[in-house]
Write an enzyme that holds these catalytic residues in place. Sequence first.
Site, PDB file in Angstrom:
ATOM      1  N   LYS A  39      43.998  47.253  19.940  1.00 45.62           N
ATOM      2  CA  LYS A  39      43.977  48.324  21.247  1.00 45.62           C
ATOM      3  C   LYS A  39      44.184  49.648  20.616  1.00 45.62           C
ATOM      4  O   LYS A  39      44.410  50.108  19.549  1.00 45.62           O
ATOM      5  CB  LYS A  39      45.210  47.968  22.101  1.00 45.62           C
ATOM      6  CG  LYS A  39      46.518  48.405  21.533  1.00 45.62           C
ATOM      7  CD  LYS A  39      47.600  47.909  22.621  1.00 45.62           C
ATOM      8  CE  LYS A  39      49.036  48.061  21.811  1.00 45.62           C
ATOM      9  NZ  LYS A  39      50.093  47.235  22.616  1.00 45.62           N
ATOM     10  N   ARG A 133      57.363  44.993  33.169  1.00 43.90           N
ATOM     11  CA  ARG A 133      55.987  45.678  33.088  1.00 43.90           C
ATOM     12  C   ARG A 133      54.915  45.005  34.097  1.00 43.90           C
ATOM     13  O   ARG A 133      54.397  45.454  34.958  1.00 43.90           O
ATOM     14  CB  ARG A 133      55.666  46.001  31.668  1.00 43.90           C
ATOM     15  CG  ARG A 133      54.650  46.785  31.360  1.00 43.90           C
ATOM     16  CD  ARG A 133      54.209  47.513  30.230  1.00 43.90           C
ATOM     17  NE  ARG A 133      54.045  46.326  29.182  1.00 43.90           N
ATOM     18  CZ  ARG A 133      53.604  46.598  28.004  1.00 43.90           C
ATOM     19  NH1 ARG A 133      53.524  47.616  27.508  1.00 43.90           N
ATOM     20  NH2 ARG A 133      53.294  45.608  27.132  1.00 43.90           N
ATOM     21  N   HIS A 163      56.048  39.443  26.488  1.00 43.87           N
ATOM     22  CA  HIS A 163      56.203  40.417  25.643  1.00 43.87           C
ATOM     23  C   HIS A 163      57.662  40.720  25.368  1.00 43.87           C
ATOM     24  O   HIS A 163      58.395  40.910  26.610  1.00 43.87           O
ATOM     25  CB  HIS A 163      55.566  41.835  26.281  1.00 43.87           C
ATOM     26  CG  HIS A 163      55.204  43.080  25.263  1.00 43.87           C
ATOM     27  ND1 HIS A 163      54.734  42.619  23.780  1.00 43.87           N
ATOM     28  CD2 HIS A 163      55.244  44.056  25.208  1.00 43.87           C
ATOM     29  CE1 HIS A 163      54.749  43.694  23.039  1.00 43.87           C
ATOM     30  NE2 HIS A 163      54.956  44.690  24.060  1.00 43.87           N
ATOM     31  N   ARG A 220      50.989  38.556  18.120  1.00 49.78           N
ATOM     32  CA  ARG A 220      50.115  39.573  18.392  1.00 49.78           C
ATOM     33  C   ARG A 220      50.704  40.720  17.466  1.00 49.78           C
ATOM     34  O   ARG A 220      51.669  41.281  17.728  1.00 49.78           O
ATOM     35  CB  ARG A 220      50.255  39.950  19.863  1.00 49.78           C
ATOM     36  CG  ARG A 220      50.019  38.811  20.995  1.00 49.78           C
ATOM     37  CD  ARG A 220      50.055  39.162  22.505  1.00 49.78           C
ATOM     38  NE  ARG A 220      51.227  39.921  22.824  1.00 49.78           N
ATOM     39  CZ  ARG A 220      52.176  39.088  23.276  1.00 49.78           C
ATOM     40  NH1 ARG A 220      52.078  38.034  23.505  1.00 49.78           N
ATOM     41  NH2 ARG A 220      53.560  39.958  23.484  1.00 49.78           N
ATOM     42  N   TYR A 264      52.306  82.350  16.368  1.00 48.82           N
ATOM     43  CA  TYR A 264      52.592  82.539  18.112  1.00 48.82           C
ATOM     44  C   TYR A 264      54.093  82.708  18.291  1.00 48.82           C
ATOM     45  O   TYR A 264      54.992  81.815  17.421  1.00 48.82           O
ATOM     46  CB  TYR A 264      51.980  81.175  18.675  1.00 48.82           C
ATOM     47  CG  TYR A 264      50.535  81.320  18.831  1.00 48.82           C
ATOM     48  CD1 TYR A 264      49.890  82.339  19.293  1.00 48.82           C
ATOM     49  CD2 TYR A 264      49.719  80.179  18.384  1.00 48.82           C
ATOM     50  CE1 TYR A 264      48.512  82.484  19.635  1.00 48.82           C
ATOM     51  CE2 TYR A 264      48.349  80.267  18.610  1.00 48.82           C
ATOM     52  CZ  TYR A 264      47.684  81.388  19.272  1.00 48.82           C
ATOM     53  OH  TYR A 264      46.359  81.611  19.409  1.00 48.82           O
ATOM     54  N   CYS A 311      49.501  75.542  15.489  1.00 46.97           N
ATOM     55  CA  CYS A 311      48.272  76.275  16.605  1.00 46.97           C
ATOM     56  C   CYS A 311      47.479  75.055  16.958  1.00 46.97           C
ATOM     57  O   CYS A 311      47.594  73.809  16.423  1.00 46.97           O
ATOM     58  CB  CYS A 311      47.633  77.292  16.042  1.00 46.97           C
ATOM     59  SG  CYS A 311      48.504  78.452  14.828  1.00 46.97           S
ATOM     60  N   MET A 312      46.519  75.479  17.935  1.00 47.78           N
ATOM     61  CA  MET A 312      45.600  74.137  18.189  1.00 47.78           C
ATOM     62  C   MET A 312      44.965  73.832  17.053  1.00 47.78           C
ATOM     63  O   MET A 312      44.406  72.530  17.011  1.00 47.78           O
ATOM     64  CB  MET A 312      44.633  74.837  19.066  1.00 47.78           C
ATOM     65  CG  MET A 312      43.732  73.861  19.896  1.00 47.78           C
ATOM     66  SD  MET A 312      42.451  74.594  21.025  1.00 47.78           S
ATOM     67  CE  MET A 312      43.584  75.111  22.614  1.00 47.78           C
ATOM     68  N   ASP A 313      44.297  74.651  16.148  1.00 48.03           N
ATOM     69  CA  ASP A 313      43.415  74.144  15.296  1.00 48.03           C
ATOM     70  C   ASP A 313      43.941  74.559  13.793  1.00 48.03           C
ATOM     71  O   ASP A 313      43.342  74.420  12.743  1.00 48.03           O
ATOM     72  CB  ASP A 313      42.113  74.991  15.233  1.00 48.03           C
ATOM     73  CG  ASP A 313      41.584  74.992  16.699  1.00 48.03           C
ATOM     74  OD1 ASP A 313      41.454  73.867  17.088  1.00 48.03           O
ATOM     75  OD2 ASP A 313      41.580  75.925  17.292  1.00 48.03           O
TER      76      ASP A 313
HETATM   77  C1  PLP Z   1      50.891  46.631  21.882  1.00 50.50           C
HETATM   78  C2  PLP Z   1      51.184  45.027  21.922  1.00 50.50           C
HETATM   79  C3  PLP Z   1      51.583  44.161  21.071  1.00 50.50           C
HETATM   80  C4  PLP Z   1      51.596  44.793  19.706  1.00 50.50           C
HETATM   81  O1  PLP Z   1      52.827  45.309  19.355  1.00 50.50           O
HETATM   82  P1  PLP Z   1      53.357  45.773  17.871  1.00 50.50           P
HETATM   83  O2  PLP Z   1      54.818  46.387  18.048  1.00 50.50           O
HETATM   84  O3  PLP Z   1      52.473  46.797  17.487  1.00 50.50           O
HETATM   85  O4  PLP Z   1      53.307  44.652  17.065  1.00 50.50           O
HETATM   86  C5  PLP Z   1      51.934  42.894  21.475  1.00 50.50           C
HETATM   87  N1  PLP Z   1      51.802  42.552  22.564  1.00 50.50           N
HETATM   88  C6  PLP Z   1      51.511  43.194  23.688  1.00 50.50           C
HETATM   89  C7  PLP Z   1      51.516  42.834  25.210  1.00 50.50           C
HETATM   90  C8  PLP Z   1      51.344  44.600  23.372  1.00 50.50           C
HETATM   91  O5  PLP Z   1      51.197  45.529  24.341  1.00 50.50           O
END
Ligand code: PLP
Length: 372
Positions: A39, A133, A163, A220, A264, A311-313
């Site tokens: 992701k 969540r 999760h 995951r 700045y 700064c920005m850049d």
């Molecule tokens: C982002 C995410 C992960 C990965 O988590 P890490 O801590 O980067 O391994 C796994 N499962 C879900 C649902 C997530 O949103």
Amino acid sequence: MISKSKRSWIEINLSTLINNLNIYVRSIPASTQIMAVVKADAYGHGDGIIAGFLSDNGVHNFAVSNIDEAIHIRKAGVEGQVLILGYIPINRAEELLEYDITQALLSEEYAEALAKKNLPIKCQFAIDTGMRRIGLNADNPDKCEVVIRKYADCFQLNGLFTHLCVADSNEPNSVEFTKIQIRKFEEIVNRIKDLNLPYCHCMNSAGGLWHSSALSSFIRLGIILYGLKPDYMNTLPDGIEPVLSWKSVVSMVKEVKIGDTIGYGRTFTVKHPMTIATIPTGYADGYSRLLSNKGMVLINGHRAPIVGRVCMDQMMVDVTGISDVEIGTEAVLLGKSGNLSITADDLAHLYGTIGYEIICGISKRVERVYIT
Ligand SMILES: *Cc1c(COP(=O)(O)O)cnc(C)c1O
């Protein structure tokens, strides 16, 4: 020399990525498979190339956060399962079928809305074991079971996932909470065993290393694949290294005198004669302004602290006493220089965030360079 032709770039080392994957896989039970979490553009590393490379190296399951990411990696040629872990607008359901993408069912209401589309979509139910969540609330397993069974036939339901929210902590309360989350998940999985769902998974990077569940067929794997720690206090298995380095160059060097102020807001006052270098990377590149007067870059194997506001850049750094600093000299924002190194975890710790936010936040205008 890359530095002769660039302003601000990240070097993504694909050998390190595979090395991290292999070390991680050796640290978990042999029966567990990897679902690579790609992701947010593979945590800033470039999702098409990262997923493609992982796929060539034996990974066949991928997770993303939304439908545009899913379609993006499909268009890059990635095969295997692509699971969307979060919300997609219901009116994009047809695209799930078109691109053979698996969608998370976020709640009973969400499943109902998607079911109205009457499409044989591949889905996995999210189960909420304590994070609050998304997902069906595992505190009511009877209800979970009824809902899962109700929708098992509307879709091609192929799994369940939950999760963990404190798997990266070894404080007794957190360890206990993680155990409870895993137990709640396993209870639901056991109740619907007869559905033979092949993808039941509850582990993120941290869970996979420091907790275990015989019923989690997949991990995951996100942050550790990219070589960073879930939490600053963690110790990773030996050999796991950050996949990306962020580099820029010196654009100007100057001497400043006592009483001068830098940048700045005039937040830095010169107390003794100093040599200052300007670096053409700023917060628009994703280098946080919160690192003003706090962060540092590495030049010729030495630390060069940021002076004044980012700064920005551009930003200014103190190179007093560092030799051979001139236009085009490489400045390491993340990575190694000589015997020194700065990781995204270190930098994040300086201003109260996590490495994840830094690597995801490196802007698209910072060029990605792939090396092996
Ligand atoms: C982002 C995410 C992960 C990965 O988590 P890490 O801590 O980067 O391994 C796994 N499962 C879900 C649902 C997530 O949103």
